[in-house]
Design a protein around this motif. Structure first.
Motif, PDB file in Angstrom:
ATOM      1  N   ALA A 206       0.845  -1.198   0.000  1.00  0.00           N
ATOM      2  CA  ALA A 206       0.000   0.000   0.000  1.00  0.00           C
ATOM      3  C   ALA A 206       0.876   1.241   0.000  1.00  0.00           C
ATOM      4  O   ALA A 206       1.995   1.229   0.527  1.00  0.00           O
ATOM      5  N   VAL A 207       0.362   2.313  -0.591  1.00  0.00           N
ATOM      6  CA  VAL A 207       1.039   3.612  -0.556  1.00  0.00           C
ATOM      7  C   VAL A 207       0.012   4.691  -0.244  1.00  0.00           C
ATOM      8  O   VAL A 207      -1.193   4.519  -0.479  1.00  0.00           O
ATOM      9  N   GLY A 208       0.502   5.792   0.288  1.00  0.00           N
ATOM     10  CA  GLY A 208      -0.335   6.953   0.569  1.00  0.00           C
ATOM     11  C   GLY A 208      -0.108   8.019  -0.488  1.00  0.00           C
ATOM     12  O   GLY A 208       1.035   8.443  -0.704  1.00  0.00           O
ATOM     13  N   ILE A 209      -1.167   8.448  -1.144  1.00  0.00           N
ATOM     14  CA  ILE A 209      -1.070   9.444  -2.207  1.00  0.00           C
ATOM     15  C   ILE A 209      -1.451  10.807  -1.629  1.00  0.00           C
ATOM     16  O   ILE A 209      -2.630  11.057  -1.340  1.00  0.00           O
ATOM     17  N   GLU A 210      -0.468  11.680  -1.450  1.00  0.00           N
ATOM     18  CA  GLU A 210      -0.710  13.017  -0.918  1.00  0.00           C
ATOM     19  C   GLU A 210      -0.414  14.026  -2.022  1.00  0.00           C
ATOM     20  O   GLU A 210       0.636  14.677  -2.039  1.00  0.00           O
ATOM     21  N   VAL A 211      -1.346  14.135  -2.954  1.00  0.00           N
ATOM     22  CA  VAL A 211      -1.162  14.991  -4.132  1.00  0.00           C
ATOM     23  C   VAL A 211      -2.415  15.835  -4.324  1.00  0.00           C
ATOM     24  O   VAL A 211      -3.498  15.294  -4.556  1.00  0.00           O
ATOM     25  N   GLY A 212      -2.273  17.156  -4.207  1.00  0.00           N
ATOM     26  CA  GLY A 212      -3.388  18.053  -4.458  1.00  0.00           C
ATOM     27  C   GLY A 212      -3.987  18.625  -3.189  1.00  0.00           C
ATOM     28  O   GLY A 212      -3.544  18.347  -2.072  1.00  0.00           O
ATOM     29  N   GLY A 213      -4.992  19.458  -3.370  1.00  0.00           N
ATOM     30  CA  GLY A 213      -5.664  20.118  -2.265  1.00  0.00           C
ATOM     31  C   GLY A 213      -6.786  20.998  -2.795  1.00  0.00           C
ATOM     32  O   GLY A 213      -7.024  21.077  -4.008  1.00  0.00           O
ATOM     33  N   LEU A 214      -7.457  21.677  -1.884  1.00  0.00           N
ATOM     34  CA  LEU A 214      -8.650  22.454  -2.217  1.00  0.00           C
ATOM     35  C   LEU A 214      -8.483  23.920  -1.845  1.00  0.00           C
ATOM     36  O   LEU A 214      -7.780  24.256  -0.899  1.00  0.00           O
ATOM     37  N   GLY A 215      -9.153  24.770  -2.615  1.00  0.00           N
ATOM     38  CA  GLY A 215      -9.147  26.192  -2.324  1.00  0.00           C
ATOM     39  C   GLY A 215      -8.138  26.979  -3.128  1.00  0.00           C
ATOM     40  O   GLY A 215      -7.872  28.153  -2.818  1.00  0.00           O
ATOM     41  N   PHE A 216      -7.568  26.381  -4.176  1.00  0.00           N
ATOM     42  CA  PHE A 216      -6.502  27.024  -4.943  1.00  0.00           C
ATOM     43  C   PHE A 216      -6.935  27.425  -6.345  1.00  0.00           C
ATOM     44  O   PHE A 216      -6.121  27.895  -7.130  1.00  0.00           O
ATOM     45  N   GLY A 217      -8.212  27.235  -6.687  1.00  0.00           N
ATOM     46  CA  GLY A 217      -8.706  27.630  -7.990  1.00  0.00           C
ATOM     47  C   GLY A 217      -8.674  26.494  -8.993  1.00  0.00           C
ATOM     48  O   GLY A 217      -7.934  25.513  -8.847  1.00  0.00           O
ATOM     49  N   ALA A 218      -9.492  26.649 -10.030  1.00  0.00           N
ATOM     50  CA  ALA A 218      -9.714  25.568 -10.992  1.00  0.00           C
ATOM     51  C   ALA A 218      -8.438  25.151 -11.708  1.00  0.00           C
ATOM     52  O   ALA A 218      -8.204  23.959 -11.931  1.00  0.00           O
ATOM     53  N   ARG A 219      -7.598  26.118 -12.079  1.00  0.00           N
ATOM     54  CA  ARG A 219      -6.411  25.769 -12.864  1.00  0.00           C
ATOM     55  C   ARG A 219      -5.513  24.793 -12.112  1.00  0.00           C
ATOM     56  O   ARG A 219      -5.113  23.756 -12.647  1.00  0.00           O
ATOM     57  N   HIS A 220      -5.178  25.120 -10.870  1.00  0.00           N
ATOM     58  CA  HIS A 220      -4.320  24.239 -10.092  1.00  0.00           C
ATOM     59  C   HIS A 220      -5.015  22.917  -9.777  1.00  0.00           C
ATOM     60  O   HIS A 220      -4.419  21.842  -9.907  1.00  0.00           O
ATOM     61  N   GLU A 221      -6.271  22.989  -9.365  1.00  0.00           N
ATOM     62  CA  GLU A 221      -6.948  21.779  -8.924  1.00  0.00           C
ATOM     63  C   GLU A 221      -7.191  20.818 -10.078  1.00  0.00           C
ATOM     64  O   GLU A 221      -7.108  19.597  -9.908  1.00  0.00           O
ATOM     65  N   GLU A 222      -7.465  21.327 -11.263  1.00  0.00           N
ATOM     66  CA  GLU A 222      -7.627  20.460 -12.428  1.00  0.00           C
ATOM     67  C   GLU A 222      -6.299  19.792 -12.795  1.00  0.00           C
ATOM     68  O   GLU A 222      -6.264  18.621 -13.196  1.00  0.00           O
ATOM     69  N   GLU A 223      -5.202  20.529 -12.649  1.00  0.00           N
ATOM     70  CA  GLU A 223      -3.886  19.951 -12.926  1.00  0.00           C
ATOM     71  C   GLU A 223      -3.564  18.840 -11.928  1.00  0.00           C
ATOM     72  O   GLU A 223      -3.092  17.771 -12.306  1.00  0.00           O
ATOM     73  N   TRP A 224      -3.845  19.072 -10.640  1.00  0.00           N
ATOM     74  CA  TRP A 224      -3.577  18.046  -9.630  1.00  0.00           C
ATOM     75  C   TRP A 224      -4.481  16.835  -9.819  1.00  0.00           C
ATOM     76  O   TRP A 224      -4.040  15.700  -9.629  1.00  0.00           O
ATOM     77  N   LEU A 225      -5.739  17.079 -10.195  1.00  0.00           N
ATOM     78  CA  LEU A 225      -6.645  15.968 -10.453  1.00  0.00           C
ATOM     79  C   LEU A 225      -6.110  15.110 -11.600  1.00  0.00           C
ATOM     80  O   LEU A 225      -6.101  13.878 -11.511  1.00  0.00           O
ATOM     81  N   ALA A 226      -5.647  15.764 -12.656  1.00  0.00           N
ATOM     82  CA  ALA A 226      -5.124  15.028 -13.808  1.00  0.00           C
ATOM     83  C   ALA A 226      -3.886  14.219 -13.420  1.00  0.00           C
ATOM     84  O   ALA A 226      -3.704  13.081 -13.877  1.00  0.00           O
TER      85      ALA A 226
END
Length: 328
Positions: free
Chosen positions: A199-219
């Motif tokens: 198992a691994v823990g995925i700590e990538v991304g966050g909330l409250g930073f606007g669509a551009r950043h959050e869409e990039e982290w989601l991708a």
């Protein structure tokens, strides 16, 4: 050995396991989306929401499910969007089991707690999902106002080689090996290790930073899951290896007081270098409007977590700085 978690070949199913009934008659239950391929293969589980305020990964898991075709899948993909539904009710990190044992962190109770709602939910999660998986990705993105960019794995246990393979396959530039038994006792890591599941823990991304950043982290997250699936032979998408650096946390700069955390740096600085003495941000009193604390980088390193401007309680997340592991 529990039977693998599978459904009918070539189908999608939503499974449900009741945990208990609450005072108002509502039911606490766990749900898992199960996509079963037409050929045998691994059972890869994706967990989200062990902490109820880490809901950025809900969008990741939805996008992963939408992009998986059962007809072209080997093995089974299991997606648990709300591993801690009681905490998700209030979008809180911990469950509010006040009448029983106080605030409960599922990731510190999953193997030892049999009294609380959280512990009982964790037991069902382990019995029905974790022990019936062959590999597991546990998503822990930043809560609102904080973003992360690292993949954690157990570097010392008997499954460390397999855990590291998963971490590398995910494709992020930085991975962080830990002695999971001591750093995360009674966690999902612990439960997976006891069950023989890398198992691994995925700590990538966050909330409250606007669509551009959050869409990039989601991708990046969706791509990472598909890279892991390709690595495991579940889909025909071989991923080119990427350079990876082993890091350790050098400094975890958290507010000693409550206040308004105001960074000097922006989300673009995530996973970039910082140098000793760089001003990273300040903590302002929301009442007196004065500076309570100032945060400067204690040394050279890479920014593994950065915040946006938001109100914080004492010891909330602030700035996390990593550095390459000397023994890596």
């Amino acid at each position: 050995m529990p039977s693998p978690l599978r459904g009918a070949p070539g189908r999608r199913e939503l499974l449900r396991w009741p945990v208990l009934t609450d005072l108002d008659g509502s039911e606490v239950a766990l749900h898992a989306h199960v996509v079963t391929g037409t050929e045998d293969g691994p059972t890869l589980t994706l967990l989200s929401g062990v902490h109820g305020n880490e809901w950025f990964s809900h969008g990741v898991l939805r996008a992963v499910l939408e992009g998986v075709d059962p007809a072209g899948l080997r093995g089974t993909l299991v997606v648990v969007p709300a591993a801690n539904p009681y905490a998700l009710r209030t979008a809180s990190r911990y469950s509010v089991d006040i009448q029983q044992v106080g605030f409960v962190n599922m990731n510190k109770a999953i193997l030892r707690d049999t009294a609380s709602i959280t512990g009982r939910t964790g037991q069902v999660l382990v019995e029905q999902v974790v022990r019936r998986s062959t590999h597991l990705l546990d998503f822990h993105p930043g809560p609102w106002g904080s973003t992360w960019g690292v993949v954690l794995y157990d570097a010392t246990g008997p499954l460390s080689a397999g855990c590291r393979e998963l971490a590398v396959a995910f494709g992020m530039p930085y991975i962080q090996g830990e002695d999971a038994a001591s750093a995360y006792p009674n966690s999902v890591f612990d439960a997976a290790s006891a069950a023989g599941v890398p198992a691994v823990g995925i700590e990538v991304g966050g909330l409250g930073f606007g669509a551009r950043h959050e869409e990039e982290w989601l991708a990046r997250n969706v791509e990472g899951v598909r890279r892991v699936m390709g690595h495991l032979g579940m889909i025909d998408e071989p991923a080119e290896p990427r350079p990876v650096t082993e890091v350790e946390i050098a400094w975890d700069l958290r507010p000693a007081h409550g206040g308004m955390l105001v960074p000097e740096i922006t989300a673009e600085r995530l996973l970039t270098a910082t140098t000793e003495g760089e001003l990273l941000g300040r903590l302002l009193s929301p009442v007196e409007l004065t500076v309570l604390e100032e945060y400067r980088s204690p040394g050279d390193g890479v920014l593994l977590s950065v915040p946006r401007t938001h109100p914080v309680h004492p010891h909330n997340f602030g700035f996390v700085i990593g550095r390459p592991r000397e023994d890596a």
